[in-house]
Design an enzyme around this catalytic site. Sequence first.
Site, PDB file in Angstrom:
ATOM      1  N   TYR A 124       0.808  -1.221   0.000  1.00 28.24           N
ATOM      2  CA  TYR A 124       0.000   0.000   0.000  1.00 28.24           C
ATOM      3  C   TYR A 124       0.840   1.270   0.000  1.00 28.24           C
ATOM      4  O   TYR A 124       0.295   2.367  -0.007  1.00 28.24           O
ATOM      5  CB  TYR A 124      -0.923   0.022   1.223  1.00 28.24           C
ATOM      6  CG  TYR A 124      -2.203  -0.728   0.981  1.00 28.24           C
ATOM      7  CD1 TYR A 124      -2.199  -2.107   0.868  1.00 28.24           C
ATOM      8  CD2 TYR A 124      -3.424  -0.062   0.866  1.00 28.24           C
ATOM      9  CE1 TYR A 124      -3.363  -2.807   0.646  1.00 28.24           C
ATOM     10  CE2 TYR A 124      -4.589  -0.753   0.643  1.00 28.24           C
ATOM     11  CZ  TYR A 124      -4.556  -2.124   0.525  1.00 28.24           C
ATOM     12  OH  TYR A 124      -5.708  -2.811   0.299  1.00 28.24           O
ATOM     13  N   LYS A 190       3.061 -14.621   5.277  1.00 26.97           N
ATOM     14  CA  LYS A 190       3.416 -15.623   4.263  1.00 26.97           C
ATOM     15  C   LYS A 190       4.946 -15.725   4.284  1.00 26.97           C
ATOM     16  O   LYS A 190       5.631 -15.540   3.259  1.00 26.97           O
ATOM     17  CB  LYS A 190       2.881 -15.176   2.900  1.00 26.97           C
ATOM     18  CG  LYS A 190       3.000 -16.215   1.819  1.00 26.97           C
ATOM     19  CD  LYS A 190       1.883 -17.224   1.832  1.00 26.97           C
ATOM     20  CE  LYS A 190       2.083 -18.265   0.742  1.00 26.97           C
ATOM     21  NZ  LYS A 190       1.113 -19.365   0.812  1.00 26.97           N
ATOM     22  N   ASP A 223      -2.814 -18.105   4.094  1.00 28.35           N
ATOM     23  CA  ASP A 223      -3.819 -18.943   3.410  1.00 28.35           C
ATOM     24  C   ASP A 223      -4.465 -19.920   4.387  1.00 28.35           C
ATOM     25  O   ASP A 223      -5.683 -20.137   4.370  1.00 28.35           O
ATOM     26  CB  ASP A 223      -3.233 -19.665   2.188  1.00 28.35           C
ATOM     27  CG  ASP A 223      -1.794 -20.101   2.363  1.00 28.35           C
ATOM     28  OD1 ASP A 223      -1.126 -19.609   3.291  1.00 28.35           O
ATOM     29  OD2 ASP A 223      -1.327 -20.944   1.586  1.00 28.35           O
ATOM     30  N   ASP A 247      -6.364  -6.097   4.824  1.00 31.90           N
ATOM     31  CA  ASP A 247      -7.467  -5.611   3.990  1.00 31.90           C
ATOM     32  C   ASP A 247      -8.352  -6.783   3.573  1.00 31.90           C
ATOM     33  O   ASP A 247      -9.581  -6.745   3.709  1.00 31.90           O
ATOM     34  CB  ASP A 247      -6.864  -4.922   2.762  1.00 31.90           C
ATOM     35  CG  ASP A 247      -7.916  -4.323   1.853  1.00 31.90           C
ATOM     36  OD1 ASP A 247      -8.971  -3.914   2.370  1.00 31.90           O
ATOM     37  OD2 ASP A 247      -7.695  -4.278   0.636  1.00 31.90           O
TER      38      ASP A 247
END
Length: 361
Positions: A124, A190, A223, A247
């Site tokens: 972002y 991740k 995930d 988000d």
Amino acid sequence: MAHEVTFIPGDGTGPELADATRRVLEATGVDFTWDHQEAGLDVYESEGDPLPRRTLDSIVRTSVGIKGPTTTPVGSGHRSVNVALRKALDLYTCVRPCKAYAGVRTRFPETDIVIVRENTEDLYMGIEYERGSEENRKLREFLATLGAEIRDDSGISVKPISVFGSERIVEAAFQYAKRNGRHKVTAAHKANIMKFSDGLFLEVAREVAGRHPEIEFEDRIIDNLCNQLVSRPEEYDVIVLPNLYGDIVSDIGAGMIGGLGMAPGGNIGANAAVFEATHGSAPKYKGLNRVNPTALMLSGVMMLRHLGEIAAAERLERALAAVIRKGERVTYDMKPTRDDPTAVGTSEFADAVIDELGAGT
Ligand code: NAD
């Protein structure tokens, strides 16, 4: 003494949602002085700037704002007002409680999680190099000297995650957990793939967790977290995430509590806080008096708590919960079917909440 608050209606459905929210906040009996300011598409079209300086100056002065959603064009046009606002005022913590109220239509009625999203770093930051640009070519040439070959028809976005940014967001998540009687913080990442950005976030999260032994800590690969949220949601409490994952998981959380119309939020920094719903401007419903103002009203509840108006916050939350539980004077998205003719409009939902407040629910 009246609380002075910067009031930003936004665009699309923002003005009608903001007006409904202002009315219920005033009905709590708390005294507000609203400093009305503009942001979003409408002021961009009239002045060429979606976030005028006067709007930022107002929040710097009042230190508290409540904001309706604002439209960000996809792919081209002006950059996001929300991202600019969070950056300019260093509102580094985004807190999004996702609690399923009785009466809401959801497969996850026990949901009660809090998403703490980092607001200033990650993809972002807007560090982007357009396909075909000179900067893009230079960057690819430089990366090639480091052994990283990138196709020449690529667009490039950069993902910086710092020790500073990670430390303060994870600390904010633990502080939130302590203040609100929560027992566990989960950090999502991740790190198995992005070892030097997400890996760093995880490393810092573990260090911060070590300073708070009274709160349980665990981490999840993003995930896997998404999977588990919709299979074992009861295992989660406070979840802290870098910006982009925050988000996306916010919208999963919204879905779990009955939809985007239910999900509130607060963007909080050291010197200012701006409260706004998770959802966007839902432009196709603009001016129709149709969409659900609960998310922005619950953001108002968060604002009342932030202002120290705890009793008023609890009364407003109880009144909202009562209207939702009764399920009569609610908007289309809270009815059994979306075309239910008994659904009320945005403004009539506010009337129902005000009636509940008057009845002292
Ligand atoms: P959106 O959240 O505006 O709408 C998606 C769908 O969710 C809507 O079509 C509607 O069905 C539903 N929905 C949203 N809010 C609702 C409400 N209060 N009550 C009932 N249903 C509701 O998402 P989008 O269409 O992806 O984005 C529209 C614009 O909003 C984009 O320009 C986007 O950039 C912007 N946006 C702004 C903010 C913000 O201001 N904080 C946040 C997200 C998106």
